[in-house]
Design a protein around this motif. Structure first.
Motif, PDB file in Angstrom:
ATOM      1  N   GLY A   1       0.830  -1.101  -0.333  1.00 43.59           N
ATOM      2  CA  GLY A   1       0.082  -0.538  -0.406  1.00 43.59           C
ATOM      3  C   GLY A   1       1.154   1.304   0.325  1.00 43.59           C
ATOM      4  O   GLY A   1       2.139   1.626  -0.665  1.00 43.59           O
ATOM      5  N   GLU A   2       0.670   1.853   0.877  1.00 46.62           N
ATOM      6  CA  GLU A   2       1.114   3.307   1.236  1.00 46.62           C
ATOM      7  C   GLU A   2       0.592   4.299   2.689  1.00 46.62           C
ATOM      8  O   GLU A   2       0.066   3.813   3.324  1.00 46.62           O
ATOM      9  N   VAL A   3       1.905   4.700   2.581  1.00 49.49           N
ATOM     10  CA  VAL A   3       2.372   4.959   4.120  1.00 49.49           C
ATOM     11  C   VAL A   3       1.889   6.630   3.611  1.00 49.49           C
ATOM     12  O   VAL A   3       1.657   7.266   2.857  1.00 49.49           O
ATOM     13  N   LYS A   4       1.068   7.450   4.884  1.00 49.74           N
ATOM     14  CA  LYS A   4       1.286   8.866   4.721  1.00 49.74           C
ATOM     15  C   LYS A   4       1.674   8.907   5.529  1.00 49.74           C
ATOM     16  O   LYS A   4       2.215   8.833   6.685  1.00 49.74           O
ATOM     17  N   ILE A   5       2.186  10.318   5.312  1.00 50.62           N
ATOM     18  CA  ILE A   5       3.343  11.301   6.350  1.00 50.62           C
ATOM     19  C   ILE A   5       2.642  12.238   5.643  1.00 50.62           C
ATOM     20  O   ILE A   5       2.905  13.128   4.361  1.00 50.62           O
ATOM     21  N   GLY A   6       2.288  13.121   6.859  1.00 54.12           N
ATOM     22  CA  GLY A   6       1.881  14.768   6.441  1.00 54.12           C
ATOM     23  C   GLY A   6       1.061  14.267   5.720  1.00 54.12           C
ATOM     24  O   GLY A   6      -0.394  13.829   5.383  1.00 54.12           O
ATOM     25  N   SER A   7       0.950  15.221   4.435  1.00 53.67           N
ATOM     26  CA  SER A   7       0.130  15.221   3.516  1.00 53.67           C
ATOM     27  C   SER A   7       0.120  14.156   2.422  1.00 53.67           C
ATOM     28  O   SER A   7      -0.664  14.122   1.162  1.00 53.67           O
ATOM     29  N   LYS A   8       1.394  13.799   3.035  1.00 53.72           N
ATOM     30  CA  LYS A   8       1.776  13.316   1.165  1.00 53.72           C
ATOM     31  C   LYS A   8       1.048  11.129   1.742  1.00 53.72           C
ATOM     32  O   LYS A   8       0.867  10.925   2.757  1.00 53.72           O
ATOM     33  N   ALA A   9       1.244  10.732   0.038  1.00 55.60           N
ATOM     34  CA  ALA A   9       1.883   9.078   0.644  1.00 55.60           C
ATOM     35  C   ALA A   9       2.669   8.540  -0.541  1.00 55.60           C
ATOM     36  O   ALA A   9       3.098   9.118  -1.038  1.00 55.60           O
ATOM     37  N   TYR A  10       2.527   8.021   0.554  1.00 58.58           N
ATOM     38  CA  TYR A  10       4.313   7.053  -0.148  1.00 58.58           C
ATOM     39  C   TYR A  10       4.172   5.319  -0.012  1.00 58.58           C
ATOM     40  O   TYR A  10       3.572   5.155   0.402  1.00 58.58           O
ATOM     41  N   ARG A  11       4.905   4.717  -1.238  1.00 58.16           N
ATOM     42  CA  ARG A  11       5.340   3.697  -1.716  1.00 58.16           C
ATOM     43  C   ARG A  11       6.460   3.229  -1.371  1.00 58.16           C
ATOM     44  O   ARG A  11       7.383   3.690  -1.511  1.00 58.16           O
ATOM     45  N   GLY A  12       6.770   2.241   0.079  1.00 54.52           N
ATOM     46  CA  GLY A  12       7.724   1.585   0.538  1.00 54.52           C
ATOM     47  C   GLY A  12       8.309   0.753  -0.541  1.00 54.52           C
ATOM     48  O   GLY A  12       9.033   0.846  -1.658  1.00 54.52           O
ATOM     49  N   PHE A  13       7.902  -0.628  -0.322  1.00 55.91           N
ATOM     50  CA  PHE A  13       8.345  -1.426  -1.674  1.00 55.91           C
ATOM     51  C   PHE A  13       6.855  -1.971  -2.103  1.00 55.91           C
ATOM     52  O   PHE A  13       5.887  -2.309  -2.002  1.00 55.91           O
ATOM     53  N   ASP A  14       7.310  -1.435  -3.887  1.00 54.78           N
ATOM     54  CA  ASP A  14       5.098  -1.244  -4.881  1.00 54.78           C
ATOM     55  C   ASP A  14       5.271  -2.836  -5.420  1.00 54.78           C
ATOM     56  O   ASP A  14       5.656  -2.999  -6.325  1.00 54.78           O
ATOM     57  N   THR A  15       5.599  -3.598  -4.798  1.00 49.69           N
ATOM     58  CA  THR A  15       5.112  -5.544  -5.186  1.00 49.69           C
ATOM     59  C   THR A  15       4.062  -5.794  -5.243  1.00 49.69           C
ATOM     60  O   THR A  15       2.830  -4.635  -4.327  1.00 49.69           O
ATOM     61  N   ASP A  16       3.278  -6.647  -6.191  1.00 46.99           N
ATOM     62  CA  ASP A  16       1.528  -6.949  -6.298  1.00 46.99           C
ATOM     63  C   ASP A  16       1.121  -7.881  -4.955  1.00 46.99           C
ATOM     64  O   ASP A  16      -0.115  -7.512  -4.684  1.00 46.99           O
ATOM     65  N   PHE A  17       2.150  -8.522  -4.703  1.00 49.71           N
ATOM     66  CA  PHE A  17       1.245  -9.016  -4.062  1.00 49.71           C
ATOM     67  C   PHE A  17       2.865  -9.999  -3.110  1.00 49.71           C
ATOM     68  O   PHE A  17       3.683  -9.369  -3.289  1.00 49.71           O
ATOM     69  N   VAL A  18       2.513 -10.448  -1.714  1.00 51.45           N
ATOM     70  CA  VAL A  18       3.586 -10.731  -0.771  1.00 51.45           C
ATOM     71  C   VAL A  18       3.100 -11.943  -0.414  1.00 51.45           C
ATOM     72  O   VAL A  18       1.363 -12.303  -0.736  1.00 51.45           O
TER      73      VAL A  18
END
Lengths: 305, 305
Positions: free
Chosen positions: A122-139
């Motif tokens: 998914g995406e981690v929310k940091i303040g008003s932004k969102a980021y992908r950590g490791f961009d895998t489709d499945f784990v």
């Protein structure tokens, strides 16, 4: 996401994934030498060798296959630099149009499982932004902690159209120590399978669920029973090739359209150039050896479909 | 390594570890603001905030306690930058003389488990050199894959004098879904406990084994039974405070000398400043609030010993 995987399998006629599980001992001398000359015999040098090795294999096989499965432990052993190589590999595979299954076998509870799910799917929310950590489709996910550990992953899958494969029955010799023990007359792994059905019902995507199951290929009878028990669950099947499973063992994994399962081979593909059968390619052409091994694996599996 | 942990517990009279499980929502505004001003609302900014938050707490409590337990998921959610903050936290805690338990709940098979063990407890060989990845003293391990998954960790523990805690009975509500199911009349977690005894016998270090067990504090009767079953196994006990466990629930964890267990509290310590009881410290003095919460926790636990 599982629908996308099934479509790519149908297009390539290759229900497989290539396990990108690099060990330094697998990597041809010329790649190691170049990386160590640039960065020294350091974690950075090792990570560079791993990355160049992966990149060459991905370039050689990406048009033949739907998906890859990097094993994060093989990167994590080199610390931060190894994980940077993991990230580069994941991103590169996605650029090449491959579906990426991160073999991370994580599993914790509540907000901790959510953190893993966010970091890998998914995406981690940091303040008003969102980021992908490791961009895998499945784990891959470990079920030992029960629903508390798995549901946070399912929620993130639903939010971001991603998927998981839950360990049901693994392919290692000691997997029976706990997984095969009988509870109310049925092995533990069948109880896990039942829960996978339940978790999977909350994330259907076409004919299959975004919640899949890891089912070891060294136990064909179990596969047949589990296939019946879990008709909507896609199987991720380790153990082909190097771990002793054969195509014949695998036939029960698939539905009538040859879908519903993705068979992994790691060493059988990425170290093909070391095998007698492909030795004529030579270490310089290790990626071409991997390509031939992929072609042979697809043909082997198509033979039983 | 378990002997070193027991010695530090005896010195500090504090059989506890502080769980360094930072969420952005836990971190006081002034730290977040400073980090985001420097690096923006980015993973790098989040990692900086996490690191400054951890550092202040560690500085405030390190003389009182033997050990900390960072939960890697909380760092991994921010990708590479988060893992750099994990690494910095681990290294800083070790500089401060603390024993570091990496709560990673890894577990795979054979060479893959070895890779995790090397990356978190041992050294990875690169050419003629050897390097540490994440320099933790203990890690937590998931047993679902059986001996194949755990033994590689034990081997690395023996080579580098490190330790593990194997999940036996976790403290989450759904832990019973599989862990409590009866096999031959006894719950699965007791079968896992038996295996922990077996694995632990291969790594004795003083009165206890370097192979410990995670035993949830919300189930006091189970703790009593497991303590009897595993006399040489140190318990890592989550669930104190925020998860509902009380000191009274914990008394059965310990041996007659008050050793043999380490009780974790995460939110109860690191977000103490948000609790009414410690609100007078204010967000600016969050680390002092954590120190007071540690003092109170130690006193609470000493009360039942």
């Amino acid at each position: 996401m599982i629908q996308k995987l099934m479509q790519k399998i149908a297009e390539t006629k290759a229900p497989i994934c290539v396990g990108l599980d690099p060990m330094l001992s697998y990597i041809p001398e010329h790649i190691l030498k170049a990386a160590f000359e640039q960065y020294g015999e350091t974690p950075e040098g090792a990570a560079e060798a791993v990355w160049q090795y992966n990149k060459a294999i991905v370039d050689a096989v990406c048009d033949l296959i739907p998906s890859v499965k990097p094993q994060i432990a093989m990167y994590e052993q080199f610390g931060i630099h190894g994980l940077i190589a993991y990230e580069k590999t994941v991103n590169y595979c996605k650029e090449k149009g491959l579906i990426v299954i991160g073999d991370i076998k994580r599993g914790d509870i509540g907000s901790t499982s959510t953190a893993y799910a966010i970091g890998h799917l998914g995406e981690v929310k940091i303040g008003s932004k969102a980021y992908r950590g490791f961009d895998t489709d499945f784990v891959t996910v470990n079920p030992y902690l029960g629903t508390d550990g798995v549901k946070p992953f399912v929620d993130v899958c639903n939010e971001y159209d991603r998927g998981i494969f839950v360990l049901v029955k693994t392919s290692n010799p000691s997997s029976g120590e706990f997984q095969d023990r009988l509870i109310d007359g049925r092995p533990l792994y069948e109880h896990v399978a039942e829960k996978v059905n339940e978790w999977g019902a909350a994330s259907m995507d076409g004919d299959y669920s975004n919640v899949g199951a890891v089912v070891g290929a060294t136990y064909p009878e179990m596969i047949r029973d589990l296939r019946k028990m879990m008709p909507k669950i896609c199987f991720l099947v380790p153990g082909y090739g190097a771990q002793g499973g054969t195509a014949e063992d695998l036939k029960y994994c698939f539905d009538k359209d040859g879908l519903g399962a993705v068979v992994n081979s790691s060493r059988g593909i990425i170290t093909a150039y070391k095998k007698e059968q492909y030795a004529s390619f030579g270490p310089e052409h290790f990626a071409d050896a991997s390509r031939q091994a992929v072609i042979d694996m697809i043909s082997d599996i198509q033979g039983v479909l």
